[in-house]
Design a protein around this motif. Structure first.
Motif, PDB file in Angstrom:
ATOM      1  N   CYS A  54      32.577 -12.704  -5.808  1.00 49.78           N
ATOM      2  CA  CYS A  54      31.335 -12.123  -6.299  1.00 49.78           C
ATOM      3  C   CYS A  54      30.386 -13.235  -6.734  1.00 49.78           C
ATOM      4  CB  CYS A  54      31.590 -11.163  -7.452  1.00 49.78           C
ATOM      5  SG  CYS A  54      32.372 -11.904  -8.894  1.00 49.78           S
ATOM      6  N   ASP A  55      29.109 -12.875  -6.773  1.00 51.29           N
ATOM      7  CA  ASP A  55      28.074 -13.808  -7.185  1.00 51.29           C
ATOM      8  C   ASP A  55      27.091 -13.065  -8.070  1.00 51.29           C
ATOM      9  OD1 ASP A  55      25.111 -15.139  -5.840  1.00 51.29           O
ATOM     10  OD2 ASP A  55      26.455 -16.215  -7.169  1.00 51.29           O
ATOM     11  N   SER A  56      26.970 -13.506  -9.327  1.00 52.02           N
ATOM     12  CA  SER A  56      26.123 -12.829 -10.293  1.00 52.02           C
ATOM     13  C   SER A  56      25.108 -13.821 -10.835  1.00 52.02           C
ATOM     14  CB  SER A  56      26.983 -12.256 -11.427  1.00 52.02           C
ATOM     15  OG  SER A  56      26.254 -11.367 -12.240  1.00 52.02           O
ATOM     16  N   PRO A  57      23.913 -13.870 -10.238  1.00 52.39           N
ATOM     17  CA  PRO A  57      22.936 -14.892 -10.625  1.00 52.39           C
ATOM     18  C   PRO A  57      22.539 -14.855 -12.094  1.00 52.39           C
ATOM     19  CG  PRO A  57      22.315 -13.849  -8.561  1.00 52.39           C
ATOM     20  CD  PRO A  57      23.441 -13.050  -9.128  1.00 52.39           C
ATOM     21  N   GLY A  58      22.539 -13.676 -12.692  1.00 58.00           N
ATOM     22  CA  GLY A  58      22.140 -13.580 -14.090  1.00 58.00           C
ATOM     23  C   GLY A  58      23.031 -14.372 -15.023  1.00 58.00           C
ATOM     24  N   TYR A  59      24.263 -14.602 -14.607  1.00 54.54           N
ATOM     25  CA  TYR A  59      25.197 -15.406 -15.384  1.00 54.54           C
ATOM     26  C   TYR A  59      25.480 -16.746 -14.718  1.00 54.54           C
ATOM     27  CZ  TYR A  59      26.393 -11.891 -18.870  1.00 54.54           C
ATOM     28  OH  TYR A  59      26.346 -11.009 -19.917  1.00 54.54           O
ATOM     29  N   GLY A  60      24.838 -16.988 -13.590  1.00 48.49           N
ATOM     30  CA  GLY A  60      25.138 -18.218 -12.865  1.00 48.49           C
ATOM     31  C   GLY A  60      26.596 -18.270 -12.469  1.00 48.49           C
ATOM     32  N   ARG A  61      27.135 -17.119 -12.123  1.00 47.57           N
ATOM     33  CA  ARG A  61      28.576 -16.976 -11.982  1.00 47.57           C
ATOM     34  C   ARG A  61      28.955 -16.642 -10.545  1.00 47.57           C
ATOM     35  NH1 ARG A  61      33.732 -17.882 -13.864  1.00 47.57           N
ATOM     36  NH2 ARG A  61      35.071 -16.046 -13.653  1.00 47.57           N
ATOM     37  N   THR A  62      29.850 -17.434  -9.970  1.00 44.79           N
ATOM     38  CA  THR A  62      30.486 -17.122  -8.705  1.00 44.79           C
ATOM     39  C   THR A  62      31.989 -17.119  -8.949  1.00 44.79           C
ATOM     40  OG1 THR A  62      28.716 -18.109  -7.401  1.00 44.79           O
ATOM     41  CG2 THR A  62      30.834 -17.818  -6.308  1.00 44.79           C
ATOM     42  N   ALA A  63      32.663 -16.084  -8.500  1.00 42.63           N
ATOM     43  CA  ALA A  63      34.089 -15.958  -8.768  1.00 42.63           C
ATOM     44  C   ALA A  63      34.858 -15.630  -7.494  1.00 42.63           C
ATOM     45  CB  ALA A  63      34.337 -14.874  -9.811  1.00 42.63           C
ATOM     46  N   TYR A  64      36.105 -16.039  -7.482  1.00 39.27           N
ATOM     47  CA  TYR A  64      36.987 -15.778  -6.346  1.00 39.27           C
ATOM     48  C   TYR A  64      38.349 -15.312  -6.859  1.00 39.27           C
ATOM     49  CZ  TYR A  64      33.637 -18.483  -3.615  1.00 39.27           C
ATOM     50  OH  TYR A  64      32.489 -18.931  -3.011  1.00 39.27           O
ATOM     51  N   ALA A  65      38.961 -14.431  -6.088  1.00 35.46           N
ATOM     52  CA  ALA A  65      40.349 -14.085  -6.362  1.00 35.46           C
ATOM     53  C   ALA A  65      41.220 -15.321  -6.136  1.00 35.46           C
ATOM     54  CB  ALA A  65      40.802 -12.949  -5.449  1.00 35.46           C
ATOM     55  N   ASP A  66      42.281 -15.444  -6.902  1.00 38.21           N
ATOM     56  CA  ASP A  66      43.158 -16.614  -6.766  1.00 38.21           C
ATOM     57  C   ASP A  66      43.691 -16.758  -5.345  1.00 38.21           C
ATOM     58  OD1 ASP A  66      44.687 -16.349 -10.093  1.00 38.21           O
ATOM     59  OD2 ASP A  66      42.820 -17.291  -9.410  1.00 38.21           O
ATOM     60  N   ILE A 105      23.450  -4.663 -12.251  1.00 38.82           N
ATOM     61  CA  ILE A 105      23.690  -5.412 -13.477  1.00 38.82           C
ATOM     62  C   ILE A 105      24.365  -6.737 -13.147  1.00 38.82           C
ATOM     63  CG2 ILE A 105      23.873  -3.314 -14.849  1.00 38.82           C
ATOM     64  CD1 ILE A 105      26.919  -3.721 -14.868  1.00 38.82           C
ATOM     65  N   HIS A 106      24.335  -7.636 -14.118  1.00 45.47           N
ATOM     66  CA  HIS A 106      24.977  -8.935 -13.966  1.00 45.47           C
ATOM     67  C   HIS A 106      26.097  -9.046 -14.984  1.00 45.47           C
ATOM     68  CE1 HIS A 106      21.984 -10.707 -11.190  1.00 45.47           C
ATOM     69  NE2 HIS A 106      21.256  -9.736 -11.690  1.00 45.47           N
ATOM     70  N   SER A 107      27.111  -9.764 -14.633  1.00 47.40           N
ATOM     71  CA  SER A 107      28.273  -9.859 -15.505  1.00 47.40           C
ATOM     72  C   SER A 107      29.002 -11.167 -15.286  1.00 47.40           C
ATOM     73  CB  SER A 107      29.230  -8.689 -15.240  1.00 47.40           C
ATOM     74  OG  SER A 107      30.434  -8.851 -15.967  1.00 47.40           O
ATOM     75  N   ASN A 108      29.594 -11.659 -16.364  1.00 48.09           N
ATOM     76  CA  ASN A 108      30.425 -12.848 -16.261  1.00 48.09           C
ATOM     77  C   ASN A 108      31.739 -12.528 -15.546  1.00 48.09           C
ATOM     78  OD1 ASN A 108      30.821 -15.641 -16.835  1.00 48.09           O
ATOM     79  ND2 ASN A 108      32.249 -15.069 -18.449  1.00 48.09           N
ATOM     80  N   GLY A 109      32.126 -11.261 -15.552  1.00 47.19           N
ATOM     81  CA  GLY A 109      33.333 -10.822 -14.852  1.00 47.19           C
ATOM     82  C   GLY A 109      32.950  -9.850 -13.765  1.00 47.19           C
ATOM     83  N   CYS A 110      32.584 -10.368 -12.613  1.00 46.77           N
ATOM     84  CA  CYS A 110      31.958  -9.519 -11.599  1.00 46.77           C
ATOM     85  C   CYS A 110      32.908  -9.052 -10.497  1.00 46.77           C
ATOM     86  CB  CYS A 110      30.747 -10.210 -10.991  1.00 46.77           C
ATOM     87  SG  CYS A 110      31.035 -11.865 -10.324  1.00 46.77           S
ATOM     88  N   LEU A 111      34.203  -9.227 -10.678  1.00 52.54           N
ATOM     89  CA  LEU A 111      35.156  -8.735  -9.683  1.00 52.54           C
ATOM     90  C   LEU A 111      35.722  -7.379 -10.078  1.00 52.54           C
ATOM     91  CD1 LEU A 111      37.142 -11.942  -8.624  1.00 52.54           C
ATOM     92  CD2 LEU A 111      35.563 -10.579  -7.249  1.00 52.54           C
ATOM     93  N   VAL A 112      34.889  -6.577 -10.721  1.00 49.76           N
ATOM     94  CA  VAL A 112      35.300  -5.255 -11.181  1.00 49.76           C
ATOM     95  C   VAL A 112      34.561  -4.208 -10.364  1.00 49.76           C
ATOM     96  CG1 VAL A 112      35.407  -3.684 -13.128  1.00 49.76           C
ATOM     97  CG2 VAL A 112      35.729  -6.145 -13.493  1.00 49.76           C
ATOM     98  N   ALA A 113      35.280  -3.402  -9.622  1.00 49.33           N
ATOM     99  CA  ALA A 113      34.650  -2.482  -8.672  1.00 49.33           C
ATOM    100  C   ALA A 113      33.722  -1.475  -9.341  1.00 49.33           C
ATOM    101  CB  ALA A 113      35.733  -1.753  -7.879  1.00 49.33           C
TER     102      ALA A 113
END
Length: 129
Positions: A54-66, A105-113
């Motif tokens: 996921c990529d959430s620009p509002g938090y500058g956050r990109t996340a990946y599953a392990d 919305i934007h979130s620091n934890g954006c891998l939540v469906a």
């Protein structure tokens, strides 16, 4: 109301690569896709849907599953309202239907469906020799 369409899935051998695309239409004039959080999820047969990236620009956050870190890369072309998922070094466990999702919305934890408002119909990725 956004419409989301994925493409780029297919059959690939282990170790191969694919790039998935997600085209969003209906983005209101005056804003771009950068206004939204975007993500890729996948669902394998008999398993629950899981967040891939996921990529959430509002938090500058990109996340990946392990399970995909170091192999998959999410990116976006805001001018084209398109999100990509570059998948390298694919393994059979990556076989699944891949879904693109977009959230207002934007979130620091954006891998939540449950945070996503718009979903595509999915594209099948099969990794097999």
């Amino acid at each position: 109301q956004l419409q989301v369409v994925e493409s780029g899935g297919g059959l690939v051998q282990p170790g191969g690569s694919l790039r998935l695309s997600c085209a969003a239409s209906g983005v209101p004039s005056g804003i771009t896709l950068n206004y939204y959080t975007v993500a890729w999820f996948r669902q394998a047969p008999g398993k629950e849907r899981e967040g891939v990236s996921c990529d959430s620009p509002g938090y500058g956050r990109t996340a990946y599953a392990d399970s995909v870190k170091g192999r998959f890369t999410i990116s976006r072309d805001n001018a084209k309202n398109t999100v990509y998922l570059q998948m390298n070094n694919l393994i059979p466990e990556d076989t699944a239907v891949y879904y693109c999702a977009i959230a207002r919305i934007h979130s620091n934890g954006c891998l939540v469906a449950r945070m996503y408002d718009y979903w595509g119909q999915g594209t099948q990725v099969t990794v097999s020799s």
